[in-house]
Design an enzyme around this catalytic site. Structure first.
Site, PDB file in Angstrom:
ATOM      1  N   ARG A  46       0.817  -1.218   0.000  1.00  0.00           N
ATOM      2  CA  ARG A  46       0.000   0.000   0.000  1.00  0.00           C
ATOM      3  C   ARG A  46       0.851   1.269   0.000  1.00  0.00           C
ATOM      4  O   ARG A  46       0.479   2.277  -0.560  1.00  0.00           O
ATOM      5  CB  ARG A  46      -0.938   0.008   1.216  1.00  0.00           C
ATOM      6  CG  ARG A  46      -2.282  -0.580   0.867  1.00  0.00           C
ATOM      7  CD  ARG A  46      -3.106  -0.795   2.091  1.00  0.00           C
ATOM      8  NE  ARG A  46      -2.434  -1.713   2.997  1.00  0.00           N
ATOM      9  CZ  ARG A  46      -3.001  -2.300   4.047  1.00  0.00           C
ATOM     10  NH1 ARG A  46      -4.252  -2.046   4.338  1.00  0.00           N
ATOM     11  NH2 ARG A  46      -2.337  -3.126   4.809  1.00  0.00           N
ATOM     12  N   LYS A 152       0.795 -19.947   4.366  1.00  0.00           N
ATOM     13  CA  LYS A 152      -0.114 -20.406   5.403  1.00  0.00           C
ATOM     14  C   LYS A 152      -0.625 -19.211   6.202  1.00  0.00           C
ATOM     15  O   LYS A 152       0.007 -18.175   6.164  1.00  0.00           O
ATOM     16  CB  LYS A 152       0.569 -21.409   6.314  1.00  0.00           C
ATOM     17  CG  LYS A 152       1.722 -20.807   7.092  1.00  0.00           C
ATOM     18  CD  LYS A 152       2.170 -21.721   8.187  1.00  0.00           C
ATOM     19  CE  LYS A 152       1.211 -21.635   9.370  1.00  0.00           C
ATOM     20  NZ  LYS A 152       1.932 -21.686  10.648  1.00  0.00           N
ATOM     21  N   ASP A 181       4.321 -25.015   2.714  1.00  0.00           N
ATOM     22  CA  ASP A 181       4.593 -25.394   4.096  1.00  0.00           C
ATOM     23  C   ASP A 181       6.109 -25.388   4.184  1.00  0.00           C
ATOM     24  O   ASP A 181       6.768 -26.291   3.664  1.00  0.00           O
ATOM     25  CB  ASP A 181       4.047 -26.788   4.394  1.00  0.00           C
ATOM     26  CG  ASP A 181       4.252 -27.146   5.859  1.00  0.00           C
ATOM     27  OD1 ASP A 181       5.355 -26.904   6.378  1.00  0.00           O
ATOM     28  OD2 ASP A 181       3.311 -27.643   6.490  1.00  0.00           O
ATOM     29  N   HIS A 182       6.653 -24.354   4.804  1.00  0.00           N
ATOM     30  CA  HIS A 182       8.109 -24.167   4.650  1.00  0.00           C
ATOM     31  C   HIS A 182       8.923 -25.302   5.273  1.00  0.00           C
ATOM     32  O   HIS A 182      10.083 -25.489   4.946  1.00  0.00           O
ATOM     33  CB  HIS A 182       8.548 -22.786   5.158  1.00  0.00           C
ATOM     34  CG  HIS A 182       8.657 -22.677   6.651  1.00  0.00           C
ATOM     35  ND1 HIS A 182       7.569 -22.486   7.460  1.00  0.00           N
ATOM     36  CD2 HIS A 182       9.716 -22.738   7.480  1.00  0.00           C
ATOM     37  CE1 HIS A 182       7.959 -22.434   8.718  1.00  0.00           C
ATOM     38  NE2 HIS A 182       9.261 -22.583   8.763  1.00  0.00           N
ATOM     39  N   LYS A 186      12.919 -27.632   4.158  1.00  0.00           N
ATOM     40  CA  LYS A 186      14.117 -27.759   4.994  1.00  0.00           C
ATOM     41  C   LYS A 186      14.948 -28.943   4.503  1.00  0.00           C
ATOM     42  O   LYS A 186      14.429 -30.015   4.220  1.00  0.00           O
ATOM     43  CB  LYS A 186      13.729 -27.943   6.473  1.00  0.00           C
ATOM     44  CG  LYS A 186      13.133 -26.673   7.093  1.00  0.00           C
ATOM     45  CD  LYS A 186      12.827 -26.868   8.567  1.00  0.00           C
ATOM     46  CE  LYS A 186      11.972 -25.728   9.109  1.00  0.00           C
ATOM     47  NZ  LYS A 186      12.737 -24.582   9.575  1.00  0.00           N
ATOM     48  N   GLU A 220      10.063 -24.592  20.704  1.00  0.00           N
ATOM     49  CA  GLU A 220      10.628 -23.274  20.395  1.00  0.00           C
ATOM     50  C   GLU A 220      10.840 -22.487  21.684  1.00  0.00           C
ATOM     51  O   GLU A 220       9.986 -22.526  22.575  1.00  0.00           O
ATOM     52  CB  GLU A 220       9.667 -22.470  19.521  1.00  0.00           C
ATOM     53  CG  GLU A 220       9.444 -23.019  18.142  1.00  0.00           C
ATOM     54  CD  GLU A 220       8.500 -22.130  17.326  1.00  0.00           C
ATOM     55  OE1 GLU A 220       8.990 -21.356  16.507  1.00  0.00           O
ATOM     56  OE2 GLU A 220       7.280 -22.203  17.555  1.00  0.00           O
ATOM     57  N   ASP A 239      -1.535 -23.612  14.209  1.00  0.00           N
ATOM     58  CA  ASP A 239      -0.339 -22.931  13.710  1.00  0.00           C
ATOM     59  C   ASP A 239       0.762 -23.929  13.331  1.00  0.00           C
ATOM     60  O   ASP A 239       1.530 -23.692  12.405  1.00  0.00           O
ATOM     61  CB  ASP A 239       0.179 -21.970  14.797  1.00  0.00           C
ATOM     62  CG  ASP A 239       1.368 -21.142  14.337  1.00  0.00           C
ATOM     63  OD1 ASP A 239       1.285 -20.553  13.237  1.00  0.00           O
ATOM     64  OD2 ASP A 239       2.384 -21.075  15.070  1.00  0.00           O
ATOM     65  N   HIS A 244       2.813 -28.178   9.753  1.00  0.00           N
ATOM     66  CA  HIS A 244       4.214 -28.625   9.792  1.00  0.00           C
ATOM     67  C   HIS A 244       4.383 -30.034  10.396  1.00  0.00           C
ATOM     68  O   HIS A 244       5.041 -30.888   9.822  1.00  0.00           O
ATOM     69  CB  HIS A 244       5.074 -27.655  10.599  1.00  0.00           C
ATOM     70  CG  HIS A 244       4.987 -26.230  10.138  1.00  0.00           C
ATOM     71  ND1 HIS A 244       4.900 -25.886   8.813  1.00  0.00           N
ATOM     72  CD2 HIS A 244       4.977 -25.053  10.823  1.00  0.00           C
ATOM     73  CE1 HIS A 244       4.844 -24.564   8.701  1.00  0.00           C
ATOM     74  NE2 HIS A 244       4.880 -24.039   9.905  1.00  0.00           N
ATOM     75  N   LYS A 344       5.623 -23.052  22.492  1.00  0.00           N
ATOM     76  CA  LYS A 344       6.473 -21.867  22.515  1.00  0.00           C
ATOM     77  C   LYS A 344       6.991 -21.630  23.931  1.00  0.00           C
ATOM     78  O   LYS A 344       6.405 -22.099  24.905  1.00  0.00           O
ATOM     79  CB  LYS A 344       5.667 -20.658  22.060  1.00  0.00           C
ATOM     80  CG  LYS A 344       5.142 -20.850  20.639  1.00  0.00           C
ATOM     81  CD  LYS A 344       5.105 -19.557  19.862  1.00  0.00           C
ATOM     82  CE  LYS A 344       4.583 -19.772  18.478  1.00  0.00           C
ATOM     83  NZ  LYS A 344       5.624 -20.109  17.501  1.00  0.00           N
TER      84      LYS A 344
HETATM   85  C1  BG6 Z   1       5.466 -20.774  11.430  1.00  0.00           C
HETATM   86  C2  BG6 Z   1       4.591 -20.520  12.628  1.00  0.00           C
HETATM   87  O1  BG6 Z   1       4.730 -21.385  10.425  1.00  0.00           O
HETATM   88  O2  BG6 Z   1       6.541 -21.613  11.811  1.00  0.00           O
HETATM   89  C3  BG6 Z   1       5.386 -19.907  13.760  1.00  0.00           C
HETATM   90  O3  BG6 Z   1       3.530 -19.653  12.271  1.00  0.00           O
HETATM   91  C4  BG6 Z   1       6.609 -20.756  14.070  1.00  0.00           C
HETATM   92  O4  BG6 Z   1       4.591 -19.744  14.924  1.00  0.00           O
HETATM   93  C5  BG6 Z   1       7.392 -21.068  12.799  1.00  0.00           C
HETATM   94  O5  BG6 Z   1       7.417 -20.050  14.983  1.00  0.00           O
HETATM   95  C6  BG6 Z   1       8.500 -22.054  13.071  1.00  0.00           C
HETATM   96  O6  BG6 Z   1       9.297 -22.179  11.913  1.00  0.00           O
HETATM   97  P1  BG6 Z   1      10.847 -22.518  12.031  1.00  0.00           P
HETATM   98  O7  BG6 Z   1      11.290 -22.667  10.613  1.00  0.00           O
HETATM   99  O8  BG6 Z   1      11.478 -21.390  12.751  1.00  0.00           O
HETATM  100  O9  BG6 Z   1      10.916 -23.796  12.804  1.00  0.00           O
END
Ligand code: BG6
Length: 495
Positions: A46, A152, A181-182, A186, A220, A239, A244, A344
């Site tokens: 924006r 996501k 889905d990252h 990895k 985490e 989440d 994941h 977390k």
């Molecule tokens: C994200 C979540 O998809 O993945 C976050 O929304 C999380 O809450 C993160 O912290 C973790 O990803 P990574 O690659 O740091 O393990």
């Protein structure tokens, strides 16, 4: 790919995801010679910015977040000018005419039609409007050249995921849709497939005859921090577990695909989700537990509880920790529990998959010679440690026969010098190459939602009376220990 002109349009170009992940990933792909000769990135947002101002922002972000360190001037001279900016109101159909003409200009300059990738790095409520407006402007008709990437969360429940799939399906063919889905990008996650399916010794053991149980643990140290706006409507189950962790489970549990192609791999993964035992309200109570962090100290700093995070609801019922026991009802896995946990503000950040094998059928040594934990384990560390260790019993040196657990280790650091690429580098390159193997297909997303919905609903309906129930720097709430302890196991943590 080198010879395929490509335009990469990033919706949400001024946002956090582009700054931290996308911009550094594209720059690193450029550095390593992966980008097409004719490549342009168009950031949108924006804010009104000139191309130069946007290039300046990207440079700053890349310097801050890229794994390759500070950007060299000569490298930036090659990459910077490929970065463009288009101020855009995504709700306004006129905006898309501007994109169309930008893309036309580039194609004219390149004297060739371009592949165009639309990357939606925006809040999910904008996904439908952007897709629809792209279609109205005629920007989606070429199924061979146009792709859309969706970040996501893909829906916030089964219904909304179905709606989004339907809407996207009216505009795009499935082969054009890349659901990110990252975790799948990895390096260590992709390696699980190599480990399972390029080695002969694992497959005969990879089933209920030899495996006692499986743990998938993504812990985490990070808190929710500034993200309460998103997170409070989500929670750990939606989440992390819905996407994941279940994707990791699929890779561990899938049948061998007949080839490493997108459809074969994705078919075998969705089979796992379809075979997973569905929950009833009773089994939710027995097999799923949740937690929320309170205040505490972590790594020498005082940290607030979840309900005290900026913008948080002081009575929030959202879980920041979840642990669930799953079963897969098929021949390979019948009766083998899969324990998944994530949370977390825990003691340590570590993503680890542990395969615990059964004990030997008959132990010939006197009981006092044995290690207390003598069953074999395969420990797959995804991050931050990147390794696979097989824990086996060995004789401790000495005149007596005493047994010890020792590790046979494959460690990335010890084996390879090259730095592993970031997940986003692999994934963005795959989008450009048109390879969907590491992306989620629509039916997978829906199956995963279908599986977790009874837990989502049950937790929404039952307000937790004891939140917060774990403190920062712990391994989560006591109920999580109890969940696994009642089956005679305990959560595995790396030493
Ligand atoms: C994200 C979540 O998809 O993945 C976050 O929304 C999380 O809450 C993160 O912290 C973790 O990803 P990574 O690659 O740091 O393990």
């Amino acid at each position: 790919l080198k010879s395929q002109p490509t335009v990469f349009v990033i919706f949400g170009g001024t946002g956090d995801l582009n700054a931290r992940k996308l911009a550094p990933a594209l720059y690193n792909l450029y550095l390593e010679g992966w980008l097409p000769e004719q490549f342009a990135l168009i950031g949108t947002g924006r804010t009104k910015l000139t191309d130069e101002e946007f290039q300046g922002r990207m440079l700053k972000d890349i310097n801050e977040f890229s794994r390759s360190g500070k950007v060299a001037d000569d490298k930036w001279a090659g990459f910077g000018p490929r970065v463009h900016y288009q101020a855009a109101d995504v709700q306004n159909a006129e905006t898309y005419k501007d994109f169309a003409s930008r893309i036309k200009e580039l194609e004219k300059e390149w004297k060739a039609p371009a592949n165009v990738i639309y990357y939606l790095a925006v809040a999910p409520n904008f996904f439908p409007i952007i897709a629809e407006n792209l279609a109205k402007a005629g920007l989606t008709t070429d199924a061979e050249r146009t792709r859309i990437v969706i970040e996501k969360p893909f829906g916030h429940d089964l219904e909304s995921a179905k709606e989004l799939n339907l809407l996207l399906g009216r505009i795009f063919q499935e082969k054009q849709i890349y659901r990110i889905d990252h975790y799948l990008g990895k390096e260590t996650v992709q390696n699980i497939m190599a480990f399972r399916f390029a080695n002969a010794i694992m497959e005969p053991l990879w089933n209920r005859n030899s495996i006692e149980h499986v743990q998938i643990s993504v812990t985490e140290q990070l808190g929710v921090g500034e993200r309460t706006g998103y997170y409070d409507g989500s929670g750990a189950l939606r989440d992390m577990i819905q996407n994941h962790l279940l994707q990791l489970l699929c890779i561990v549990a899938m049948e061998p695909p007949i080839s490493f192609s997108a459809e074969e791999v994705r078919n075998r993964k969705v089979d796992v989700l379809r075979a997973m035992r569905r929950f009833t309200p009773e089994s939710v109570r027995e097999q799923a537990v949740r937690g929320q962090y309170g205040a505490g100290w972590l790594e020498g700093a005082q940290v607030p509880g979840y309900r005290e995070e900026p913008g948080a609801n002081p009575q929030s019922n959202t879980e920041t920790f979840a642990a669930v026991k799953f079963f897969i009802d098929n021949w390979r896995w019948q009766g083998v529990p899969f324990y998944l946990r994530t949370g977390k503000r825990l003691h340590r950040s570590a993503s680890v998959i542990t395969i615990q094998f059964k004990d030997v059928p008959h132990f010939i040594f006197p009981p006092e010679t044995a290690d207390t934990m003598r069953q074999n384990r395969l420990v797959i560390s995804i991050q931050p440690e990147m390794s696979i260790r097989l824990q086996v019993q060995a004789k401790r040196p000495g005149v007596e026969m005493m047994l010890n657990t020792v590790d046979m280790v494959f460690d990335y650091k010890g084996t390879y010098v090259a730095q592993a690429p970031e997940a986003y580098e692999t994934l963005l390159l795959d989008v450009m190459l048109g390879d969907q193997t590491l992306f989620m297909r629509g039916d997978q997303v829906e199956e995963a939602w279908d599986l977790v919905m009874p837990i989502v609903t049950s937790w929404q309906n039952r307000v937790s009376q004891n939140f917060p129930n774990y403190s920062a720097d712990s391994w989560g709430p006591e109920v999580a220990e109890a969940l696994i302890a009642k089956d005679g196991f305990h959560w595995f943590t790396l030493p």
